[in-house]
Design a protein around this motif. Structure first.
Motif, PDB file in Angstrom:
ATOM      1  N   TRP A   1       0.819  -1.213   0.000  1.00 15.21           N
ATOM      2  CA  TRP A   1       0.000   0.000   0.000  1.00 15.21           C
ATOM      3  C   TRP A   1       0.858   1.271   0.000  1.00 15.21           C
ATOM      4  O   TRP A   1       0.369   2.350  -0.341  1.00 15.21           O
ATOM      5  N   VAL A   2       2.132   1.155   0.390  1.00 19.96           N
ATOM      6  CA  VAL A   2       3.031   2.309   0.348  1.00 19.96           C
ATOM      7  C   VAL A   2       3.166   2.812  -1.090  1.00 19.96           C
ATOM      8  O   VAL A   2       3.230   4.019  -1.338  1.00 19.96           O
ATOM      9  N   ILE A   3       3.188   1.880  -2.043  1.00 16.61           N
ATOM     10  CA  ILE A   3       3.248   2.246  -3.463  1.00 16.61           C
ATOM     11  C   ILE A   3       1.870   2.650  -3.972  1.00 16.61           C
ATOM     12  O   ILE A   3       1.711   3.660  -4.661  1.00 16.61           O
ATOM     13  N   ALA A   4       0.857   1.858  -3.615  1.00 16.36           N
ATOM     14  CA  ALA A   4      -0.496   2.090  -4.137  1.00 16.36           C
ATOM     15  C   ALA A   4      -1.052   3.445  -3.698  1.00 16.36           C
ATOM     16  O   ALA A   4      -1.676   4.154  -4.497  1.00 16.36           O
ATOM     17  N   ALA A   5      -0.839   3.830  -2.430  1.00 21.14           N
ATOM     18  CA  ALA A   5      -1.395   5.086  -1.911  1.00 21.14           C
ATOM     19  C   ALA A   5      -0.844   6.279  -2.677  1.00 21.14           C
ATOM     20  O   ALA A   5      -1.578   7.221  -3.013  1.00 21.14           O
ATOM     21  N   TYR A   6       0.451   6.260  -2.962  1.00 22.68           N
ATOM     22  CA  TYR A   6       1.081   7.355  -3.707  1.00 22.68           C
ATOM     23  C   TYR A   6       0.513   7.444  -5.118  1.00 22.68           C
ATOM     24  O   TYR A   6       0.183   8.527  -5.607  1.00 22.68           O
ATOM     25  N   ALA A   7       0.381   6.283  -5.781  1.00 27.16           N
ATOM     26  CA  ALA A   7      -0.112   6.261  -7.162  1.00 27.16           C
ATOM     27  C   ALA A   7      -1.562   6.738  -7.232  1.00 27.16           C
ATOM     28  O   ALA A   7      -1.942   7.472  -8.152  1.00 27.16           O
ATOM     29  N   ILE A   8      -2.389   6.331  -6.281  1.00 29.16           N
ATOM     30  CA  ILE A   8      -3.804   6.726  -6.273  1.00 29.16           C
ATOM     31  C   ILE A   8      -3.930   8.240  -6.095  1.00 29.16           C
ATOM     32  O   ILE A   8      -4.686   8.909  -6.809  1.00 29.16           O
ATOM     33  N   ALA A   9      -3.172   8.807  -5.139  1.00 31.40           N
ATOM     34  CA  ALA A   9      -3.223  10.252  -4.914  1.00 31.40           C
ATOM     35  C   ALA A   9      -2.744  11.003  -6.150  1.00 31.40           C
ATOM     36  O   ALA A   9      -3.330  12.023  -6.541  1.00 31.40           O
ATOM     37  N   ASN A  10      -1.679  10.506  -6.791  1.00 37.87           N
ATOM     38  CA  ASN A  10      -1.151  11.120  -8.010  1.00 37.87           C
ATOM     39  C   ASN A  10      -2.206  11.231  -9.091  1.00 37.87           C
ATOM     40  O   ASN A  10      -2.429  12.303  -9.675  1.00 37.87           O
ATOM     41  N   VAL A  11      -2.852  10.122  -9.379  1.00 37.53           N
ATOM     42  CA  VAL A  11      -3.765  10.069 -10.516  1.00 37.53           C
ATOM     43  C   VAL A  11      -5.052  10.863 -10.242  1.00 37.53           C
ATOM     44  O   VAL A  11      -5.734  11.275 -11.175  1.00 37.53           O
ATOM     45  N   ILE A  12      -5.362  11.123  -8.978  1.00 35.35           N
ATOM     46  CA  ILE A  12      -6.508  11.967  -8.629  1.00 35.35           C
ATOM     47  C   ILE A  12      -6.186  13.442  -8.877  1.00 35.35           C
ATOM     48  O   ILE A  12      -6.993  14.195  -9.434  1.00 35.35           O
ATOM     49  N   VAL A  13      -4.987  13.865  -8.479  1.00 37.93           N
ATOM     50  CA  VAL A  13      -4.636  15.285  -8.521  1.00 37.93           C
ATOM     51  C   VAL A  13      -4.300  15.771  -9.929  1.00 37.93           C
ATOM     52  O   VAL A  13      -4.647  16.895 -10.308  1.00 37.93           O
ATOM     53  N   VAL A  14      -3.634  14.927 -10.727  1.00 39.83           N
ATOM     54  CA  VAL A  14      -3.123  15.374 -12.030  1.00 39.83           C
ATOM     55  C   VAL A  14      -4.196  16.044 -12.900  1.00 39.83           C
ATOM     56  O   VAL A  14      -3.966  17.141 -13.421  1.00 39.83           O
ATOM     57  N   PRO A  15      -5.392  15.450 -13.095  1.00 40.11           N
ATOM     58  CA  PRO A  15      -6.371  16.126 -13.963  1.00 40.11           C
ATOM     59  C   PRO A  15      -6.955  17.404 -13.368  1.00 40.11           C
ATOM     60  O   PRO A  15      -7.581  18.186 -14.088  1.00 40.11           O
ATOM     61  N   LEU A  16      -6.745  17.629 -12.066  1.00 34.27           N
ATOM     62  CA  LEU A  16      -7.268  18.837 -11.435  1.00 34.27           C
ATOM     63  C   LEU A  16      -6.260  19.980 -11.409  1.00 34.27           C
ATOM     64  O   LEU A  16      -6.584  21.074 -10.961  1.00 34.27           O
ATOM     65  N   THR A  17      -5.031  19.746 -11.879  1.00 36.99           N
ATOM     66  CA  THR A  17      -3.993  20.761 -11.733  1.00 36.99           C
ATOM     67  C   THR A  17      -4.311  22.050 -12.491  1.00 36.99           C
ATOM     68  O   THR A  17      -4.036  23.144 -12.003  1.00 36.99           O
TER      69      THR A  17
END
Length: 525
Positions: free
Chosen positions: A55-71
């Motif tokens: 989950w250390v990897i998964a949590a980072y990836a999930i947060a990344n993909v949520i924020v990118v389209p909102l930048t």
């Protein structure tokens, strides 16, 4: 027009802003892969299971993909410089908290926060670095940015391996702190924020669109990260998240197409070049992250290399890509068609995959991989800059920023799809190849009987009893079969990736030609 020109910098200022943007892009991307080699140390130190620590990897990836389209929207709300600086601060503070985590779930939470800050760094860095260059040099600006994006994923494993071997796992997060502090100060001192004039009040914000986006991409990323681990749709939780992802995607699209002030303007996808560029970005993410994933997997699992050895092997490939970036940037500036460069990149990537397919044996060494990976680096160099510029080539105004966010998100999802597909294929194809091979291992076959007899004699000569020697010989034969099954599986993976890229070539060659050079300074308006 005055606002557009005011964004262009020259001399020392442009150098500083370029270094700051590349540094932030590298920070974000390296952190997606640097933790991979430290998972075992984290697991032992924090008393976690392998499933927990993943989950250390998964949590980072999930947060990344949520924020990118909102930048793009967040930059308009708060100003690009302020948003960028705050994102660096969030990333840096979260890095410190990750290093000080005392339990696995604390670490997972702080990694999610780090991903929220990091997601903004990638797309915003791209826009900033391109805006400070005059129009005639923006192809080169994309090349400089691309160096960070392509080199980052391969620098993570060797850097992480060195830190873990010589220090301890928290230092993979602590090294972000001085860089983050310097980047924040440089951003506040040198980066300019365009006057958007489009800031919305709290009541005008498309909260439903943001909620549906989080539901859609968050659930989808979770399914891709955890699907293989839970045997995909045999697990109830994966089914639930898959349904949430599908529902979220449907509601997000409906909301953004009907809302008066959408958080993510999907109408920009009506542009043919952006739509095609988005697909190509997905394929690029698939190839970049998929091949970066499968090579260390093969060298560590089948050849017995350490994580540091596997990571170091990828560095020359990154150097080859970095050397190609300025060359490709100049070619685009000179008017060379992006579609031919992209087709060349796919063709080179096919050559790399086919070559890798032919050299896989139990005795493959580091020297065998060197020129193959250099070819991979050249292929990626041909792909990144033309794909990005093609996607944005016929957009105008603030649509360019929205297009950059789309391609960034889709590239991340392409990588997640690639890793999920490859890991599932490896797991299932291993079983299939073992089943095929085991039918040829019969005790009645003279060659098999002779091999078993030789193994038994060898074990008995080292002190094993006759009964123990038979069991040990059987296990050795099973191990040999599994190793051969794994080799056949990795051959299939490389060949499959190569064929996939080869099939993309005719698709690319029928693309609409670029109508002109992209003026990224219009992204603010």
């Amino acid at each position: 027009m005055l606002q557009q020109e005011s964004l262009v910098e020259y001399g020392f200022n442009r150098v500083i802003i370029t270094i700051t943007a590349i540094m932030c892009a590298l920070l974000e991307i390296i952190d997606t892969t640097i933790v991979n080699v430290a998972l075992n140390e984290m697991r032992g130190n924090l008393g976690a299971t392998l499933a927990d620590v993943s989950w250390v990897i998964a949590a980072y990836a999930i947060a990344n993909v949520i924020v990118v389209p909102l930048t793009s929207w967040l930059s308009q709300q708060f100003g690009r410089r302020n948003y960028f600086a705050v994102s660096i601060v969030i990333f840096t503070v979260a890095s410190f908290l990750c290093g000080n985590a005392t339990s696995i779930w604390e670490l997972v939470f702080f990694r999610f926060i780090q991903g929220l800050g990091g997601g903004a760094l990638l797309v915003t860095s791209q826009t900033i670095i391109t805006e400070v260059y005059p129009p005639e040099k923006r192809g080169m600006a994309q090349a400089l940015y691309g160096m960070g994006v392509i080199v980052g994923p391969t620098l993570g494993p060797p850097l992480g391996g060195y830190i873990v071997d010589n220090f301890s796992w928290p230092y993979i997060f602590y090294i972000n702190i001085p860089i983050g502090v310097i980047a924040t100060l440089l951003t506040l001192s040198y980066v300019k924020s365009p006057n958007y004039g489009g800031k919305k009040s709290f009541s005008e914000v498309d909260w439903w669109g943001i909620l549906f986006l989080i539901m859609a991409v968050g659930s989808l990323q979770l399914v891709l990260e955890k699907g293989q681990e839970h045997d995909w749709f045999e697990d109830t939780s994966i089914i639930i998240f898959a349904v949430m992802a599908a529902s979220g995607i449907y509601m997000f699209i409906w909301r953004e197409l009907t809302a008066e002030n959408p958080a993510v303007d999907l109408r920009v996808l009506k542009d043919k070049n952006l739509a095609i560029g988005t697909v190509l970005s997905f394929i690029l993410g698939f190839g970049l992250y998929g091949s970066t994933f499968v090579i260390p997997l093969f060298t560590q699992n089948s050849l017995g290399w350490t994580a540091l050895q596997s990571g170091n092997m990828l560095v020359p490939s990154s150097i080859a890509t970095a050397m190609m970036m300025p060359i490709v940037g100049r070619a685009i500036q000179g008017g060379f068609s992006q579609k031919y460069l992209i087709a060349a990149g796919f063709s080179v990537f096919f050559g790399y995959s086919l070559w890798a397919y032919t050299i896989i044996t139990p005795f493959t060494g580091e020297g065998d991989f060197f020129w193959i990976l250099m070819l991979r680096g050249v292929g990626l160099g041909f792909l990144f800059v033309p794909t990005t510029t093609l996607a944005l080539s016929s957009l105008k105004g603030k649509e360019i920023g929205q297009g950059a966010a789309f391609t960034g998100m889709v590239r991340q999802l392409g990588g997640s799809f690639g890793i999920a597909l490859i890991s599932t294929y490896i797991s299932r194809q291993n079983v299939q190849h073992r089943a095929d091979l085991i039918t040829h291992v019969s005790p009645y076959d003279p060659a098999v009987a002779q091999r078993m007899s030789g193994l038994e004699s060898n074990f008995m000569s080292h002190g094993a009893s006759a009964g123990e020697a038979v069991q040990m010989a059987t296990r050795a034969m099973e191990g040999a079969v599994m190793k051969q099954a794994a080799l056949l599986t990795y051959m299939d993976v490389f060949l499959g990736i190569g064929v996939f890229f080869l099939l993309c070539v005719p698709f690319v060659l029928i693309l609409k030609p670029n109508k002109g050079k992209v003026d990224m300074s219009q992204a603010a308006h």
